[in-house]
Write a protein that holds these residues in place. Structure first.
Motif, PDB file in Angstrom:
ATOM      1  N   VAL A 151       0.884  -0.950  -0.462  1.00 23.30           N
ATOM      2  CA  VAL A 151      -0.065   0.236   0.009  1.00 23.30           C
ATOM      3  C   VAL A 151       0.864   0.980  -0.441  1.00 23.30           C
ATOM      4  O   VAL A 151       0.355   2.376  -0.333  1.00 23.30           O
ATOM      5  CB  VAL A 151      -0.996  -0.184   1.528  1.00 23.30           C
ATOM      6  CG1 VAL A 151      -1.817   1.191   1.650  1.00 23.30           C
ATOM      7  CG2 VAL A 151      -1.775  -0.929   1.104  1.00 23.30           C
ATOM      8  N   ARG A 165      -0.081   4.461  -2.831  1.00 23.60           N
ATOM      9  CA  ARG A 165      -0.968   5.292  -1.097  1.00 23.60           C
ATOM     10  C   ARG A 165      -1.089   6.901  -2.459  1.00 23.60           C
ATOM     11  O   ARG A 165      -2.238   7.601  -2.103  1.00 23.60           O
ATOM     12  CB  ARG A 165      -0.336   5.739   0.155  1.00 23.60           C
ATOM     13  CG  ARG A 165       0.762   6.527  -0.181  1.00 23.60           C
ATOM     14  CD  ARG A 165       0.925   6.940   1.340  1.00 23.60           C
ATOM     15  NE  ARG A 165      -0.326   7.244   2.266  1.00 23.60           N
ATOM     16  CZ  ARG A 165      -0.248   6.326   3.463  1.00 23.60           C
ATOM     17  NH1 ARG A 165      -0.269   4.722   3.379  1.00 23.60           N
ATOM     18  NH2 ARG A 165      -1.632   6.780   4.048  1.00 23.60           N
ATOM     19  N   TYR A 213      -9.902  -3.242   0.125  1.00 23.49           N
ATOM     20  CA  TYR A 213      -8.541  -2.630   0.211  1.00 23.49           C
ATOM     21  C   TYR A 213      -8.579  -2.130   2.111  1.00 23.49           C
ATOM     22  O   TYR A 213      -7.486  -1.961   1.759  1.00 23.49           O
ATOM     23  CB  TYR A 213      -8.870  -1.540  -0.535  1.00 23.49           C
ATOM     24  CG  TYR A 213      -7.661   0.405  -0.452  1.00 23.49           C
ATOM     25  CD1 TYR A 213      -6.692  -0.664  -1.028  1.00 23.49           C
ATOM     26  CD2 TYR A 213      -8.006   0.532   0.175  1.00 23.49           C
ATOM     27  CE1 TYR A 213      -6.390   0.310  -1.043  1.00 23.49           C
ATOM     28  CE2 TYR A 213      -6.337   1.792   0.726  1.00 23.49           C
ATOM     29  CZ  TYR A 213      -5.367   1.647  -0.106  1.00 23.49           C
ATOM     30  OH  TYR A 213      -4.407   2.571  -0.521  1.00 23.49           O
ATOM     31  N   HIS A 231      -6.970   7.214  -2.087  1.00 21.20           N
ATOM     32  CA  HIS A 231      -6.135   5.906  -1.046  1.00 21.20           C
ATOM     33  C   HIS A 231      -7.486   6.367   0.356  1.00 21.20           C
ATOM     34  O   HIS A 231      -8.135   5.115   0.652  1.00 21.20           O
ATOM     35  CB  HIS A 231      -5.012   5.645  -0.784  1.00 21.20           C
ATOM     36  CG  HIS A 231      -5.140   5.816   1.046  1.00 21.20           C
ATOM     37  ND1 HIS A 231      -4.159   4.031   0.908  1.00 21.20           N
ATOM     38  CD2 HIS A 231      -4.629   6.425   1.847  1.00 21.20           C
ATOM     39  CE1 HIS A 231      -4.157   4.110   2.452  1.00 21.20           C
ATOM     40  NE2 HIS A 231      -4.211   4.974   3.005  1.00 21.20           N
TER      41      HIS A 231
END
Length: 620
Positions: free
Chosen positions: A572, A576, A605, A595
Motif C-alpha cells: 500500500v 497510496r 482495500y 486511497h
C-alpha cells in the motif's frame, strides 16, 4: 521443479509424447506429418542450382569410382597376356585420370552438399526463430522454452546433417548398384547373378535395421526436449535445490532422464552394430565367393584372371555404399520428425495478429488532437479468459489511465493484476469489451506502434548477457551515455557509478551477478531510457527497501509528471499517493478511487491496508 513455460510442453503437439522413463510413445502422435516434405521442398527451392551441381559432381565421383576397377582388370589381363608395355601404360594413365577426376568430384560433391545443408539449416533456424517472435504468450506456452530451443538448434542440426548424408551416402547407391551389376554381368552372367543375390541380401538387412530403428529415432528428439527442460530448470534453480538439500533427489531425476535417452540410443547403436557386422561379413563372403568361383571360371577359360579383381572391387564398393546408406537411412526418419516439429510451429497461426490497418504517418492533426484528449489507456467493460480456462480470469473491468496521472492496481494474489499489463502490450487479447490506447482499439493498431508508446518493467526483472549499457539501450537504441546515466540516477541505481567499468560493466544471463533489488532498478532504468506515453510498472518495487522505494517514487513523479503511469503493486505504501487505485478481488473490480476514498468505502482495500498496517491509522 517444473517451470510454467516448460510444464505445458507435452501439450505442444510435438512429434511424440514420450514418457521420460518408459520411452513409450503414441503411434498417432509419433507419425511423421506430410508437411515435412513440403517444408523441405520450400527450404531447398532457392538452392536448386547448388543441388544440381552437387548431383553432377556426385555422378562424376561415382563414374570415377567404378571406372578404376574396370581399367585395373584390363591392365592385369594385358600384363598376363604379355601384350607389351604400351597397353599397360594406356590403362595406367586412364586409371590415374579416373582417380583424379573421381577424387576431385568427391571433394566438390562433399563441399557442395555441405554448403547446401548449411544454407537450408540456417534458413530453418531463422524461420523458427522469427516465428517464435510472432507467437503470443499463450502460443509460446504451448511448446515451452526447452522445446523451442531444441526446435531452433537441435532439430535444425539433425536436418542439416541428414541432407549431407543423403547426398553423399544415399543418392549414389542406385547408380552404383545398377552400374556394378551391369558391369559384373558383362564380365560373367553367373557372377552378375551372385552380385544381385548379395545386393538383395544386403537390402533385406538394411530394411530390417531401418524398420527396427526408425521408431526409436522418432523418439530421440522428444527425449532431447525433456533433457533440455530438466537441465534448464535444475541449473536455473540450483540455489533452491541446495537450500532445501534436494541435490540427491534432483540428481536421481536427471539420471532417470539421461538413462531413458541412453537406453534408446544404445538400442539404436546395437541394431546398427549388428547390421554393420553383417555387412562386413557379407563383404568377406562375397570376396571369398568371387575368388573361388572366379578361379573355377578361369580354369575353364570362361573368364580372364584380371576380371576377378574387378568383380571383387565392384562387390566391395557396392556393399560399402549400401552399408553407408543404411546408416544414413536411419537418420532420415529422425530428420523427418524434426521437420514435422518445425512445420507444426511454422504453420501455427498466432492467436494475436498484427493489425492490417496501419496508423497514418504522419498522423492527421485531428487524430493528434483526439489522442491528446483521450486517456492513454481505457478499459471498457473488459473481460479476459485464458485459452485453457473454463471461466474468465478478469470480469467487466472499466477504468482509464490518463496523462500526468498515476493509476495503481492492487489485489490478492492471482487476481489478474499482471494480466492487465500484458493486455496493454497485447501479449494477450481481451475476450470481451474493448481496450483502447490513445482513443483507438489496440487491435486496430500495429504492434510496433502500440508498443512504441509504452515502456514496460516486467514482474521478473530479466537482464540479458552483455553490458549495462546494452541492456538499457534495448528500450532506446539511440540513447546517449548521458541519457543512460540520467535514467540510472532516476531509478536510484547509484551503485552503477561505483562499478569500475560503469556503463560497460558486464551483465551475466538473467543479471544473476546483481542482487534482486539491483536488477529491479536496472530494469526500471531501461524503461526510463525510453520516452513513452505510458509507463507500466508490474510489481517492480517489490525487492526495494522502503527508503529506496520512496526515493524512487519521488524521482518518478518529477521525471514522468506529464506521462501516464500504471503501477501494479503489493504494498500500500507504494501506491497510496496514486490518483486512482483499482482494487481487484478474484478478477473482479471491487473498488476504484483514491486511497482515502477506498479506505472509507472498499472493504477489500481496508483489509489489505489493515494487514499491512496493524494497529495504525488507516489514513496513514
Amino acid at each position: 521443479m517444473t517451470t510454467k513455460d516448460d510444464s505445458r510442453q507435452s501439450k505442444a503437439g510435438t512429434t511424440c509424447d514420450t514418457d521420460v522413463v518408459s520411452g513409450e510413445c503414441s503411434p498417432a502422435e509419433g507419425a511423421v506429418g506430410r508437411g515435412a516434405f513440403a517444408l523441405l521442398g520450400r527450404l531447398m527451392a532457392p538452392y536448386r542450382p547448388l543441388a544440381v551441381a552437387a548431383l553432377v559432381t556426385l555422378l562424376l565421383d561415382t563414374i570415377g569410382t567404378l571406372y578404376v576397377p574396370t581399367e585395373l582388370s584390363a591392365l592385369l589381363n594385358s600384363a598376363i597376356g604379355a601384350q607389351g608395355m604400351g597397353p599397360l601404360w594406356d590403362h595406367a594413365l586412364r586409371m590415374l585420370v579416373a582417380a583424379v577426376v573421381g577424387s576431385g568430384s568427391c571433394v566438390a560433391s562433399y563441399f557442395l552438399a555441405a554448403r547446401l545443408a548449411a544454407d537450408v539449416g540456417r534458413d530453418l533456424r531463422v524461420s523458427v526463430y522469427r516465428k517464435s517472435l510472432e507467437l503470443s504468450a499463450s502460443d509460446f506456452e504451448r511448446f515451452g522454452t526447452g522445446s523451442m530451443i531444441t526446435r531452433t538448434m537441435g532439430d535444425a542440426n539433425v536436418v542439416q546433417q541428414t541432407i549431407v548424408m543423403c547426398f553423399v551416402m544415399i543418392l549414389p547407391v542406385p547408380v552404383i548398384a545398377v552400374t556394378s551389376v551391369v558391369l559384373a554381368w558383362g564380365i560373367d552372367p553367373a557372377m552378375g547373378q551372385v552380385l544381385v543375390a548379395i545386393a538383395v541380401a544386403m537390402t533385406v538387412v538394411s530394411l530390417v535395421a531401418i524398420r527396427r530403428s526408425a521408431p526409436i529415432f522418432l523418439h530421440l528428439q522428444e527425449f532431447v526436449d525433456r533433457m533440455n527442460v530438466r537441465l534448464r530448470e535444475t541449473i536455473t534453480g540450483v540455489r533452491v535445490i541446495r537450500a532445501f538439500g534436494r541435490e540427491r533427489r534432483e540428481r536421481r531425476h536427471l539420471d532417470e532422464t539421461f538413462e531413458a535417452y541412453a537406453e534408446n540410443a544404445v538400442r539404436v547403436n546395437l541394431i546398427f552394430s549388428v547390421a554393420d557386422c553383417t555387412t562386413f561379413f557379407l563383404m568377406n563372403v562375397v570376396e571369398v565367393l568371387f575368388v573361388w568361383l572366379g578361379a573355377d571360371r578361369v580354369g575353364v577359360h570362361a573368364m580372364q584372371i584380371g576380371s576377378i579383381s574387378a568383380l571383387v572391387q565392384f562387390a566391395i564398393i557396392l556393399l560399402f555404399f549400401m552399408m553407408m546408406a543404411q546408416f544414413a537411412m536411419l537418420q532420415v526418419p529422425r530428420a523427418l520428425a524434426c521437420l514435422t516439429r518445425a512445420t507444426e510451429l511454422l504453420e501455427l497461426e498466432p492467436s494475436i495478429k498484427d493489425s492490417v490497418r496501419e496508423a497514418p504517418t504522419p498522423p492527421a492533426e485531428e487524430l493528434l488532437a483526439n489522442e491528446r484528449e483521450s486517456p492513454v489507456a481505457e478499459f471498457d467493460h473488459v473481460d479476459f479468459r485464458f485459452d485453457d480456462a473454463s471461466e474468465d480470469t478478469l470480469h467487466d473491468l472499466s477504468f482509464a489511465v490518463r496523462r500526468g496521472e498515476i493509476c495503481a492496481i492492487i489485489g490478492n494474489t492471482g487476481s489478474g493484476k499482471s494480466t492487465i499489463a500484458k493486455m496493454l502490450l497485447r501479449f494477450h487479447d481481451v475476450t470481451g469489451g474493448e481496450l483502447r490506447v490513445a482513443g483507438r482499439d489496440v487491435r486496430d493498431r500495429s504492434l510496433a506502434d502500440l508498443r512504441s508508446r509504452m515502456a514496460y518493467v516486467p514482474q521478473r526483472a530479466w537482464l540479458f548477457s552483455g553490458t549495462i549499457a546494452s541492456n538499457l539501450r534495448m528500450a532506446a537504441p539511440d540513447a546517449t551515455d548521458d541519457e543512460l546515466w540520467h535514467a540510472l540516477d532516476t531509478a536510484q541505481a547509484s551503485f552503477v557509478r561505483e562499478l569500475p567499468q560503469g556503463l560497460e560493466a558486464r551483465v551475466t544471463q538473467g543479471g544473476t551477478n546483481f542482487s534482486g533489488g539491483q536488477r529491479q532498478r536496472l530494469a526500471i532504468a531501461r524503461a526510463l531510457a525510453r520516452k513513452a506515453d505510458l509507463y507500466v510498472f508490474d510489481d517492480s518495487f517489490s525487492a526495494l527497501d522502503y527508503k529506496t522505494d520512496a526515493a524512487l517514487r519521488h524521482a518518478l513523479s518529477s521525471e514522468l509528471g506529464a506521462s501516464a503511469r500504471l503501477i501494479i503493486a503489493q504494498r500500500v505504501s507504494t501506491i497510496r499517493d496514486a490518483d486512482q487505485i483499482l482494487v481487484l478481488k478474484d478478477g473482479r473490480q471491487v473498488g476504484l478511487g483514491a486511497h482515502d476514498q477506498l479506505v472509507e468505502t472498499c472493504p477489500t482495500y481496508q483489509a489489505i491496508v489493515e494487514s499491512q498496517q496493524r494497529g495504525g491509522d488507516l489514513r496513514g
